[in-house]
Design a protein around this motif. Structure first.
Motif, mmCIF file in Angstrom:
data_model
loop_
_atom_site.group_PDB
_atom_site.id
_atom_site.type_symbol
_atom_site.label_atom_id
_atom_site.label_comp_id
_atom_site.label_asym_id
_atom_site.label_seq_id
_atom_site.Cartn_x
_atom_site.Cartn_y
_atom_site.Cartn_z
ATOM 1 N N ILE A 143 0.851 -1.188 0.000
ATOM 2 C CA ILE A 143 0.000 0.000 0.000
ATOM 3 C C ILE A 143 0.885 1.236 0.000
ATOM 4 O O ILE A 143 1.680 1.439 0.924
ATOM 5 C CB ILE A 143 -0.929 0.010 1.223
ATOM 6 N N ARG A 144 0.770 2.030 -1.028
ATOM 7 C CA ARG A 144 1.510 3.293 -1.108
ATOM 8 C C ARG A 144 0.509 4.438 -1.029
ATOM 9 O O ARG A 144 -0.475 4.451 -1.759
ATOM 10 C CB ARG A 144 2.310 3.380 -2.405
ATOM 11 N N THR A 145 0.766 5.374 -0.144
ATOM 12 C CA THR A 145 -0.164 6.485 0.050
ATOM 13 C C THR A 145 0.413 7.768 -0.551
ATOM 14 O O THR A 145 1.621 8.000 -0.516
ATOM 15 C CB THR A 145 -0.468 6.701 1.534
ATOM 16 N N HIS A 146 -0.485 8.577 -1.081
ATOM 17 C CA HIS A 146 -0.087 9.834 -1.719
ATOM 18 C C HIS A 146 -1.034 10.935 -1.261
ATOM 19 O O HIS A 146 -2.256 10.817 -1.432
ATOM 20 C CB HIS A 146 -0.169 9.732 -3.246
ATOM 21 N N LEU A 147 -0.492 11.993 -0.685
ATOM 22 C CA LEU A 147 -1.278 13.162 -0.322
ATOM 23 C C LEU A 147 -1.250 14.128 -1.502
ATOM 24 O O LEU A 147 -0.179 14.536 -1.952
ATOM 25 C CB LEU A 147 -0.692 13.827 0.920
ATOM 26 N N VAL A 148 -2.412 14.465 -2.029
ATOM 27 C CA VAL A 148 -2.498 15.314 -3.219
ATOM 28 C C VAL A 148 -2.316 16.770 -2.802
ATOM 29 O O VAL A 148 -3.217 17.378 -2.202
ATOM 30 C CB VAL A 148 -3.840 15.119 -3.950
ATOM 31 N N ALA A 149 -1.176 17.313 -3.098
ATOM 32 C CA ALA A 149 -0.825 18.660 -2.650
ATOM 33 C C ALA A 149 -1.790 19.703 -3.202
ATOM 34 O O ALA A 149 -2.094 19.721 -4.400
ATOM 35 C CB ALA A 149 0.604 18.988 -3.086
ATOM 36 N N GLY A 150 -2.253 20.561 -2.316
ATOM 37 C CA GLY A 150 -3.098 21.683 -2.719
ATOM 38 C C GLY A 150 -4.542 21.336 -3.008
ATOM 39 O O GLY A 150 -5.363 22.236 -3.234
ATOM 40 N N ALA A 151 -4.892 20.056 -2.985
ATOM 41 C CA ALA A 151 -6.256 19.667 -3.357
ATOM 42 C C ALA A 151 -7.279 20.121 -2.320
ATOM 43 O O ALA A 151 -8.337 20.663 -2.666
ATOM 44 C CB ALA A 151 -6.329 18.159 -3.563
ATOM 45 N N TRP A 152 -6.991 19.884 -1.034
ATOM 46 C CA TRP A 152 -7.984 20.205 -0.020
ATOM 47 C C TRP A 152 -8.265 21.700 0.060
ATOM 48 O O TRP A 152 -9.400 22.125 0.311
ATOM 49 C CB TRP A 152 -7.539 19.693 1.350
ATOM 50 N N GLU A 153 -7.248 22.500 -0.180
ATOM 51 C CA GLU A 153 -7.444 23.944 -0.186
ATOM 52 C C GLU A 153 -8.453 24.340 -1.272
ATOM 53 O O GLU A 153 -9.302 25.217 -1.053
ATOM 54 C CB GLU A 153 -6.121 24.666 -0.399
ATOM 55 N N ARG A 154 -8.375 23.680 -2.400
ATOM 56 C CA ARG A 154 -9.336 23.974 -3.475
ATOM 57 C C ARG A 154 -10.737 23.503 -3.091
ATOM 58 O O ARG A 154 -11.733 24.175 -3.372
ATOM 59 C CB ARG A 154 -8.880 23.326 -4.787
ATOM 60 N N PHE A 155 -10.806 22.339 -2.445
ATOM 61 C CA PHE A 155 -12.104 21.830 -1.997
ATOM 62 C C PHE A 155 -12.745 22.807 -1.023
ATOM 63 O O PHE A 155 -13.924 23.148 -1.149
ATOM 64 C CB PHE A 155 -11.927 20.463 -1.335
ATOM 65 N N GLU A 156 -11.978 23.273 -0.044
ATOM 66 C CA GLU A 156 -12.518 24.194 0.964
ATOM 67 C C GLU A 156 -12.910 25.535 0.353
ATOM 68 O O GLU A 156 -13.812 26.208 0.866
ATOM 69 C CB GLU A 156 -11.498 24.404 2.075
ATOM 70 N N ALA A 157 -12.246 25.906 -0.743
ATOM 71 C CA ALA A 157 -12.571 27.169 -1.408
ATOM 72 C C ALA A 157 -13.781 27.041 -2.328
ATOM 73 O O ALA A 157 -14.224 28.032 -2.914
ATOM 74 C CB ALA A 157 -11.365 27.658 -2.204
ATOM 75 N N GLY A 158 -14.307 25.826 -2.472
ATOM 76 C CA GLY A 158 -15.450 25.612 -3.354
ATOM 77 C C GLY A 158 -15.086 25.432 -4.809
ATOM 78 O O GLY A 158 -15.966 25.414 -5.677
ATOM 79 N N ASP A 159 -13.800 25.266 -5.090
ATOM 80 C CA ASP A 159 -13.336 25.066 -6.465
ATOM 81 C C ASP A 159 -13.341 23.567 -6.772
ATOM 82 O O ASP A 159 -12.302 22.906 -6.787
ATOM 83 C CB ASP A 159 -11.923 25.649 -6.616
ATOM 84 N N THR A 160 -14.531 23.032 -7.021
ATOM 85 C CA THR A 160 -14.658 21.594 -7.243
ATOM 86 C C THR A 160 -13.893 21.140 -8.471
ATOM 87 O O THR A 160 -13.226 20.095 -8.448
ATOM 88 C CB THR A 160 -16.143 21.212 -7.374
ATOM 89 N N ALA A 161 -13.986 21.898 -9.548
ATOM 90 C CA ALA A 161 -13.293 21.517 -10.777
ATOM 91 C C ALA A 161 -11.784 21.458 -10.555
ATOM 92 O O ALA A 161 -11.107 20.522 -11.002
ATOM 93 C CB ALA A 161 -13.626 22.494 -11.898
ATOM 94 N N GLY A 162 -11.244 22.462 -9.861
ATOM 95 C CA GLY A 162 -9.813 22.476 -9.578
ATOM 96 C C GLY A 162 -9.403 21.346 -8.661
ATOM 97 O O GLY A 162 -8.334 20.743 -8.829
ATOM 98 N N TYR A 163 -10.247 21.059 -7.697
ATOM 99 C CA TYR A 163 -9.998 19.955 -6.760
ATOM 100 C C TYR A 163 -9.908 18.629 -7.504
ATOM 101 O O TYR A 163 -8.938 17.869 -7.361
ATOM 102 C CB TYR A 163 -11.128 19.936 -5.739
ATOM 103 N N LEU A 164 -10.910 18.355 -8.326
ATOM 104 C CA LEU A 164 -10.931 17.083 -9.053
ATOM 105 C C LEU A 164 -9.800 17.001 -10.074
ATOM 106 O O LEU A 164 -9.239 15.915 -10.297
ATOM 107 C CB LEU A 164 -12.286 16.901 -9.738
ATOM 108 N N ALA A 165 -9.456 18.119 -10.673
ATOM 109 C CA ALA A 165 -8.356 18.118 -11.632
ATOM 110 C C ALA A 165 -7.036 17.760 -10.960
ATOM 111 O O ALA A 165 -6.225 17.001 -11.512
ATOM 112 C CB ALA A 165 -8.247 19.482 -12.315
ATOM 113 N N ARG A 166 -6.805 18.276 -9.765
ATOM 114 C CA ARG A 166 -5.578 17.940 -9.038
ATOM 115 C C ARG A 166 -5.542 16.458 -8.678
ATOM 116 O O ARG A 166 -4.499 15.808 -8.770
ATOM 117 C CB ARG A 166 -5.447 18.797 -7.776
ATOM 118 N N VAL A 167 -6.681 15.928 -8.270
ATOM 119 C CA VAL A 167 -6.735 14.505 -7.930
ATOM 120 C C VAL A 167 -6.475 13.657 -9.170
ATOM 121 O O VAL A 167 -5.707 12.684 -9.126
ATOM 122 C CB VAL A 167 -8.108 14.163 -7.309
ATOM 123 N N ALA A 168 -7.092 14.023 -10.290
ATOM 124 C CA ALA A 168 -6.888 13.263 -11.521
ATOM 125 C C ALA A 168 -5.437 13.330 -11.978
ATOM 126 O O ALA A 168 -4.866 12.317 -12.421
ATOM 127 C CB ALA A 168 -7.814 13.799 -12.617
#
Length: 218
Positions: A143-168
């Protein structure tokens, strides 16, 4: 009569699960409970810190006085950080409690031994890794874990598209994995943006199906 009580720590999950119900489980009756402060406390003090509040909340909400239907309404918890704590409370509640990511984890360990976990919150990584190891039931998995940098900040800001793009983008950068797990329910929309040939699993659809099956099995 409520078929399933869903406990969320963000209101963004409500329309997601309503849409899944309409598409895959027409006629099912869902009741949503949104309590953001549970995640806030779990992040600040650890998941175990929310156990007393969570127990009281679910005891009141799974079968509140004066509501129709039998006691013991099944509960689906859509927050991965507090999912394990919630499941541990099932005996005290007298009702089934399922963390939304458990069916996804079971599918991941069936898919291969090299599992990559993506999360936007650091507090989600350990619970998800523990869940995968539990579902592996002693079988060897990496099991290798990866924290997606900057994603949660976009989620909290309501930038769903940016959040999902970072995850993808993070999923597309994964190498040497048999399967990719999107650890948080809020990440599900990123699965359709990933171009990698590695299978990508998300939790809402299988979690809702398993949660509704709990009512049928009761």
């Amino acid at each position: 009569m409520t078929d399933l009580l869903l406990l969320h720590t963000s209101p963004v999950h409500v329309p997601v699960f309503e849409a899944l119900r309409d598409r895959n489980h027409p006629g099912a009756v869902l009741r949503h409970l949104v309590v953001p402060e549970l995640l806030d406390r779990a992040r600040a003090e650890g998941p175990e810190s929310v156990a007393p509040a969570l127990r009281g909340l679910l005891l009141a909400e799974a079968a509140p006085p004066g509501t129709p239907g039998p006691p013991g309404t099944p509960v689906l918890v859509t927050c991965s950080t507090i999912g394990a704590i919630a499941e541990s409370l099932a005996p005290a509640l007298g009702a089934p409690v399922l963390r939304v990511d458990r069916p996804m984890a079971a599918a991941a360990v069936r898919a291969g031994t090299r599992i990559a976990v993506l999360a936007a919150l650091g507090s989600t990584l350990a619970p998800t890794g523990q869940l995968l190891a539990e579902e592996a039931a002693g079988r060897p998995v990496s099991i290798r874990t990866h924290l997606v940098a900057g994603a949660w900040e976009r989620f909290e800001a309501g930038d769903t598209a940016g959040y999902l793009a970072r995850v993808a983008d993070a999923a597309d950068s994964v190498t040497g994995a048999d399967v990719i797990v999107l650890a948080q329910a809020s990440m599900a929309g990123a699965a359709g943006l990933v171009t990698s040939p590695v299978p990508v699993l998300s939790s809402p659809a299988p979690g809702l199906a398993a949660g509704l099956a709990l009512r049928s099995a009761a």
